[in-house]
Design a protein around this motif. Structure first.
Motif, PDB file in Angstrom:
ATOM      1  N   THR A 110       0.800  -1.233   0.000  1.00  0.00           N
ATOM      2  CA  THR A 110       0.000   0.000   0.000  1.00  0.00           C
ATOM      3  C   THR A 110       0.835   1.286   0.000  1.00  0.00           C
ATOM      4  O   THR A 110       0.581   2.170  -0.820  1.00  0.00           O
ATOM      5  CB  THR A 110      -0.992  -0.010   1.187  1.00  0.00           C
ATOM      6  N   HIS A 123      -6.518  -6.559   9.999  1.00  0.00           N
ATOM      7  CA  HIS A 123      -5.413  -6.259  10.932  1.00  0.00           C
ATOM      8  C   HIS A 123      -4.819  -4.886  10.648  1.00  0.00           C
ATOM      9  O   HIS A 123      -4.850  -4.402   9.523  1.00  0.00           O
ATOM     10  CB  HIS A 123      -4.349  -7.367  10.943  1.00  0.00           C
ATOM     11  N   ASP A 161       6.168  -2.658  12.404  1.00  0.00           N
ATOM     12  CA  ASP A 161       6.405  -4.088  12.646  1.00  0.00           C
ATOM     13  C   ASP A 161       7.610  -4.631  11.890  1.00  0.00           C
ATOM     14  O   ASP A 161       8.167  -3.952  11.023  1.00  0.00           O
ATOM     15  CB  ASP A 161       5.141  -4.897  12.304  1.00  0.00           C
TER      16      ASP A 161
HETATM   17  C1  F6R Z   1       2.745  -3.358   7.339  1.00  0.00           C
HETATM   18  C2  F6R Z   1       1.606  -3.699   8.179  1.00  0.00           C
HETATM   19  C3  F6R Z   1       0.406  -4.391   7.656  1.00  0.00           C
HETATM   20  C4  F6R Z   1       0.016  -3.978   6.232  1.00  0.00           C
HETATM   21  C5  F6R Z   1      -1.197  -4.790   5.776  1.00  0.00           C
HETATM   22  C6  F6R Z   1      -1.585  -4.460   4.353  1.00  0.00           C
HETATM   23  O1  F6R Z   1       3.743  -2.708   8.075  1.00  0.00           O
HETATM   24  O2  F6R Z   1       1.663  -3.429   9.339  1.00  0.00           O
HETATM   25  O3  F6R Z   1      -0.679  -4.142   8.513  1.00  0.00           O
HETATM   26  O4  F6R Z   1      -0.274  -2.629   6.207  1.00  0.00           O
HETATM   27  O5  F6R Z   1      -0.918  -6.153   5.872  1.00  0.00           O
HETATM   28  O6  F6R Z   1      -0.592  -4.911   3.491  1.00  0.00           O
HETATM   29  P1  F6R Z   1      -0.587  -4.475   1.955  1.00  0.00           P
HETATM   30  O7  F6R Z   1      -0.337  -3.001   1.939  1.00  0.00           O
HETATM   31  O8  F6R Z   1       0.573  -5.227   1.371  1.00  0.00           O
HETATM   32  O9  F6R Z   1      -1.900  -4.849   1.401  1.00  0.00           O
END
Ligand code: F6R
Length: 244
Positions: free
Chosen positions: A39, A136, A67
């Motif tokens: 993202t 999450h 994280d």
């Molecule tokens: C990343 C994190 C996760 C991502 C989530 C969405 O540091 O904490 O919560 O933001 O898994 O991931 P994407 O952006 O790859 O869809």
């Protein structure tokens, strides 16, 4: 929650840049809570471009990532530390001593304790978030207490699959099954929260987060209680919202 619906990923990233630069211009020594994943990639690219073209400085900025995978060293190409260096920090004028990503190896209990103290000493001016397809935030999976602080987590099967699809060359066996994550209470302590959600596979989580009731089964729903939370959502992710 302030919900901003935009057309697509590009518009979401441009809008997020405005918010991010607003914080930095207002406070050149701001503490930024940052995220990894697919993202924020375009947002980070835009921040790099802005730094190059407009000279926005990060000399006094401190950053704190959400994280890190458990068991990956900082120089592992799939570690979040490595991700942040290659997607953002390497092209900014940031002082690397001011960059903080939880360590996913060594004495984890001590690491979590230190990270919580660090966050207490450096209140976040903004926390950037993506959202998992299961709702999450950070790696706080469904069922995580809203009172949680930095802790070691077991990743859900769906998260491992999502992350294998986008990273790790699709190889599910290579995705770590655990991570270290800021807790939900740490995220809620940020003065401002900026969540970006794009794409069809986020639509159900976004609907439950915004239209649903607050529950630990949908971690992002905790943001309903945040005083200054901006959600930038593209049309695909906003598809199921009642209040569009
Ligand atoms: C990343 C994190 C996760 C991502 C989530 C969405 O540091 O904490 O919560 O933001 O898994 O991931 P994407 O952006 O790859 O869809």
């Amino acid at each position: 929650m302030k919900v901003i619906i935009v057309k697509n990923y590009e518009e979401a990233s441009q809008k997020a840049l405005e918010v991010m630069l607003g914080v930095i211009k207002n406070k050149p020594d701001a503490n930024l809570g940052l995220a990894t994943g697919s993202t924020p990639k375009r947002l980070y690219e835009l921040m790099r471009e802005d730094h190059k073209v407009n000279g926005t400085s990060y000399k006094k900025i401190k950053t704190f990532n959400l994280d890190e995978y458990f068991g990956l060293s900082q120089d592992h190409p799939q570690s979040y530390y490595y991700f942040m260096c290659t997607n953002l920090f390497n092209e900014l004028d940031i002082n690397m001593d001011n960059v903080h990503v939880p360590r996913g190896s060594g004495d984890i209990d001590k690491e979590c304790k230190n990270y919580n103290q660090l966050l207490k000493d450096n209140p976040l001016d903004i926390q950037l978030l993506g959202i998992g397809s299961n709702g999450h935030i950070g790696f706080n999976e469904p069922g995580t207490s809203f009172d949680s602080v930095t802790h070691k987590v077991d990743l859900k099967e769906s998260t491992i699959k999502d992350n294998a699809r986008l990273f790790f060359n699709g190889n599910i066996d290579e995705v770590p099954k655990q991570a270290v994550s800021m807790g939900i209470a740490n995220i809620m302590d940020a003065k401002k929260v900026l969540l970006i959600a794009c794409g069809e596979n986020k639509a159900e989580a976004i609907k439950a987060t915004i239209d649903g009731k607050q529950t630990i089964d949908m971690p992002a729903s905790v943001l309903q209680n945040h005083d200054d939370c901006i959600m930038i959502i593209d049309e695909a992710a906003a598809r199921l919202l009642e209040t569009r």
